[in-house]
Write a protein that holds these residues in place. Structure first.
Motif, PDB file in Angstrom:
ATOM      1  N   ASP A   1      12.426 -16.457  10.509  1.00 48.63           N
ATOM      2  CA  ASP A   1      13.245 -16.159   9.193  1.00 48.63           C
ATOM      3  C   ASP A   1      12.812 -14.198   8.470  1.00 48.63           C
ATOM      4  O   ASP A   1      13.275 -13.291   8.533  1.00 48.63           O
ATOM      5  CB  ASP A   1      12.725 -16.844   7.932  1.00 48.63           C
ATOM      6  N   ALA A   2      11.188 -14.700   8.420  1.00 47.94           N
ATOM      7  CA  ALA A   2      10.588 -12.772   7.802  1.00 47.94           C
ATOM      8  C   ALA A   2      10.876 -11.954   9.076  1.00 47.94           C
ATOM      9  O   ALA A   2      11.154 -11.068   8.479  1.00 47.94           O
ATOM     10  CB  ALA A   2       8.852 -13.382   8.055  1.00 47.94           C
ATOM     11  N   ARG A   3      10.745 -12.290  10.247  1.00 51.97           N
ATOM     12  CA  ARG A   3      11.099 -11.366  11.558  1.00 51.97           C
ATOM     13  C   ARG A   3      12.667 -11.352  11.282  1.00 51.97           C
ATOM     14  O   ARG A   3      12.712  -9.711  11.263  1.00 51.97           O
ATOM     15  CB  ARG A   3      11.095 -11.570  12.767  1.00 51.97           C
ATOM     16  N   ASP A   4      13.767 -11.757  11.139  1.00 47.88           N
ATOM     17  CA  ASP A   4      14.789 -11.695  10.411  1.00 47.88           C
ATOM     18  C   ASP A   4      14.948 -10.567   9.216  1.00 47.88           C
ATOM     19  O   ASP A   4      16.072  -9.265   9.672  1.00 47.88           O
ATOM     20  CB  ASP A   4      15.556 -12.481  10.393  1.00 47.88           C
ATOM     21  N   ARG A   5      14.755 -11.058   8.014  1.00 48.27           N
ATOM     22  CA  ARG A   5      14.838 -10.306   7.269  1.00 48.27           C
ATOM     23  C   ARG A   5      14.241  -9.389   6.576  1.00 48.27           C
ATOM     24  O   ARG A   5      14.561  -7.958   6.862  1.00 48.27           O
ATOM     25  CB  ARG A   5      14.010 -10.843   6.072  1.00 48.27           C
ATOM     26  N   GLN A   6      12.928  -8.768   8.121  1.00 53.83           N
ATOM     27  CA  GLN A   6      12.694  -7.261   8.592  1.00 53.83           C
ATOM     28  C   GLN A   6      13.699  -6.783   9.132  1.00 53.83           C
ATOM     29  O   GLN A   6      13.622  -5.421   8.997  1.00 53.83           O
ATOM     30  CB  GLN A   6      11.354  -6.900   9.191  1.00 53.83           C
TER      31      GLN A   6
ATOM     32  N   LEU B   1       2.875  -0.079   2.180  1.00 53.81           N
ATOM     33  CA  LEU B   1       3.617  -1.647   2.119  1.00 53.81           C
ATOM     34  C   LEU B   1       4.189  -1.853   3.270  1.00 53.81           C
ATOM     35  O   LEU B   1       4.179  -3.091   4.333  1.00 53.81           O
ATOM     36  CB  LEU B   1       3.979  -1.630   0.789  1.00 53.81           C
ATOM     37  N   TRP B   2       4.999  -0.993   4.262  1.00 54.99           N
ATOM     38  CA  TRP B   2       5.638  -1.240   4.898  1.00 54.99           C
ATOM     39  C   TRP B   2       5.146  -1.343   6.405  1.00 54.99           C
ATOM     40  O   TRP B   2       5.441  -2.524   7.007  1.00 54.99           O
ATOM     41  CB  TRP B   2       6.619  -0.135   5.349  1.00 54.99           C
ATOM     42  N   LEU B   3       4.039  -0.650   6.491  1.00 53.27           N
ATOM     43  CA  LEU B   3       3.108  -0.858   7.914  1.00 53.27           C
ATOM     44  C   LEU B   3       2.040  -1.992   7.912  1.00 53.27           C
ATOM     45  O   LEU B   3       2.373  -2.843   8.450  1.00 53.27           O
ATOM     46  CB  LEU B   3       1.746   0.134   7.596  1.00 53.27           C
TER      47      LEU B   3
ATOM     48  N   THR C   1       2.366 -17.973   0.240  1.00 54.86           N
ATOM     49  CA  THR C   1       1.969 -17.140   1.112  1.00 54.86           C
ATOM     50  C   THR C   1       1.849 -15.445   0.116  1.00 54.86           C
ATOM     51  O   THR C   1       2.583 -15.143   0.001  1.00 54.86           O
ATOM     52  CB  THR C   1       2.263 -17.287   2.476  1.00 54.86           C
ATOM     53  N   LYS C   2       0.897 -15.145   0.528  1.00 56.39           N
ATOM     54  CA  LYS C   2       0.681 -13.544   0.310  1.00 56.39           C
ATOM     55  C   LYS C   2       1.795 -12.342   1.527  1.00 56.39           C
ATOM     56  O   LYS C   2       1.899 -12.161   0.481  1.00 56.39           O
ATOM     57  CB  LYS C   2      -1.114 -12.838   0.126  1.00 56.39           C
ATOM     58  N   ASP C   3       1.643 -13.523   2.281  1.00 56.83           N
ATOM     59  CA  ASP C   3       2.470 -12.531   3.283  1.00 56.83           C
ATOM     60  C   ASP C   3       4.094 -12.562   3.040  1.00 56.83           C
ATOM     61  O   ASP C   3       4.760 -12.111   2.831  1.00 56.83           O
ATOM     62  CB  ASP C   3       2.557 -13.441   5.033  1.00 56.83           C
ATOM     63  N   GLU C   4       4.320 -13.911   1.918  1.00 57.29           N
ATOM     64  CA  GLU C   4       6.300 -13.896   1.432  1.00 57.29           C
ATOM     65  C   GLU C   4       5.538 -12.965   0.911  1.00 57.29           C
ATOM     66  O   GLU C   4       6.954 -12.311   0.187  1.00 57.29           O
ATOM     67  CB  GLU C   4       5.762 -15.387   1.238  1.00 57.29           C
ATOM     68  N   LEU C   5       4.521 -12.841  -0.663  1.00 59.78           N
ATOM     69  CA  LEU C   5       4.786 -12.340  -1.407  1.00 59.78           C
ATOM     70  C   LEU C   5       5.366 -10.431  -0.795  1.00 59.78           C
ATOM     71  O   LEU C   5       6.278  -9.576  -2.001  1.00 59.78           O
ATOM     72  CB  LEU C   5       2.947 -12.208  -2.631  1.00 59.78           C
ATOM     73  N   LEU C   6       4.004 -10.044   0.220  1.00 59.65           N
ATOM     74  CA  LEU C   6       4.733  -8.623   0.238  1.00 59.65           C
ATOM     75  C   LEU C   6       5.887  -8.324   1.255  1.00 59.65           C
ATOM     76  O   LEU C   6       5.966  -6.996   0.514  1.00 59.65           O
ATOM     77  CB  LEU C   6       3.488  -8.505   1.684  1.00 59.65           C
ATOM     78  N   LEU C   7       6.565  -8.951   1.567  1.00 63.90           N
ATOM     79  CA  LEU C   7       8.248  -9.156   2.562  1.00 63.90           C
ATOM     80  C   LEU C   7       8.952  -9.101   1.046  1.00 63.90           C
ATOM     81  O   LEU C   7       9.540  -8.045   1.163  1.00 63.90           O
ATOM     82  CB  LEU C   7       7.997 -10.155   3.178  1.00 63.90           C
TER      83      LEU C   7
END
Length: 200
Positions: free
Chosen positions: A120-125, A106-108, A53-59
């Motif tokens: 998982d994404a929230r843990d990585r953030q 990008l962070w915002l 996903t684009k979300d994963e690319l951004l992260l």
């Protein structure tokens, strides 16, 4: 008849670097899978195969950028200097360079998307934020131990300082009128002088 040779996919780091460069040069709104694919010679479908996903690319792009910042932060914080000099270097690295700073842009965006992100994404953030916090806590603790700083709870002080830095940094990154990097650095250093320097 010979089998056509497949063009190998570019290394992941090259894709992430290209994404960051596009954000810096054209803005986040121009970073589409199709545009990035053209930049690195891949189809948008091929990119989606790797990133889903684009979300994963951004992260992943944010994680890559944070890895570079983390290495620079490590060099700054381990150099021979006073705790205050290293704290000023930390602040300089933290605060955006100016309006539309690509890393902060990008962070915002990633944090805005985190409202609907999976665990998982929230843990990585959280891991990204945790690295900044741990380094700041350790730096403040060193300054207190060496009596350069007055006695404070390093974790509590770091939490407050980072909240201050985040608030000011968002103002700089979005280009809030009347706010610029120089003014922010001045405010932060004044705050540190008043609240952290050891009493003489």
């Amino acid at each position: 008849m010979s089998t056509p040779r497949r063009t190998p996919a570019p290394p992941r780091e090259r894709i992430l670097a290209a994404a960051m460069e596009m954000i810096a040069e054209r803005g986040l709104e121009k970073l589409t899978m199709a545009a990035l694919g053209r930049e690195v010679g891949m189809s948008s479908g091929h990119l989606l195969y790797y990133f889903r996903t684009k979300d994963e690319l951004l992260l992943q792009t944010l994680e890559w950028s944070e890895g570079r910042l983390g290495a620079e932060r490590g060099r700054l914080l381990t150099r021979t200097a006073t705790a205050r000099e290293r704290l000023d270097a930390y602040v300089d690295l933290y605060v955006p360079d100016g309006h539309r700073d690509p890393h902060w842009t990008l962070w915002l965006e990633v944090w805005n998307r985190s409202q609907t992100a999976d665990a998982d994404a929230r843990d990585r953030q959280a891991a990204i934020e945790g690295a900044w916090h741990r380094d700041l806590v350790a730096l403040i603790a060193q300054g207190v131990a060496r009596t350069e700083f007055r006695t404070v709870d390093p974790d509590r002080f770091a939490t407050r300082l980072r909240a201050l830095l985040d608030g000011f940094s968002i103002h700089v990154a979005i280009g809030l009128r009347g706010t610029d990097r120089g003014m922010v650095l001045g405010h932060v250093r004044e705050f540190l002088d008043e609240s952290l320097l050891a009493d003489t």
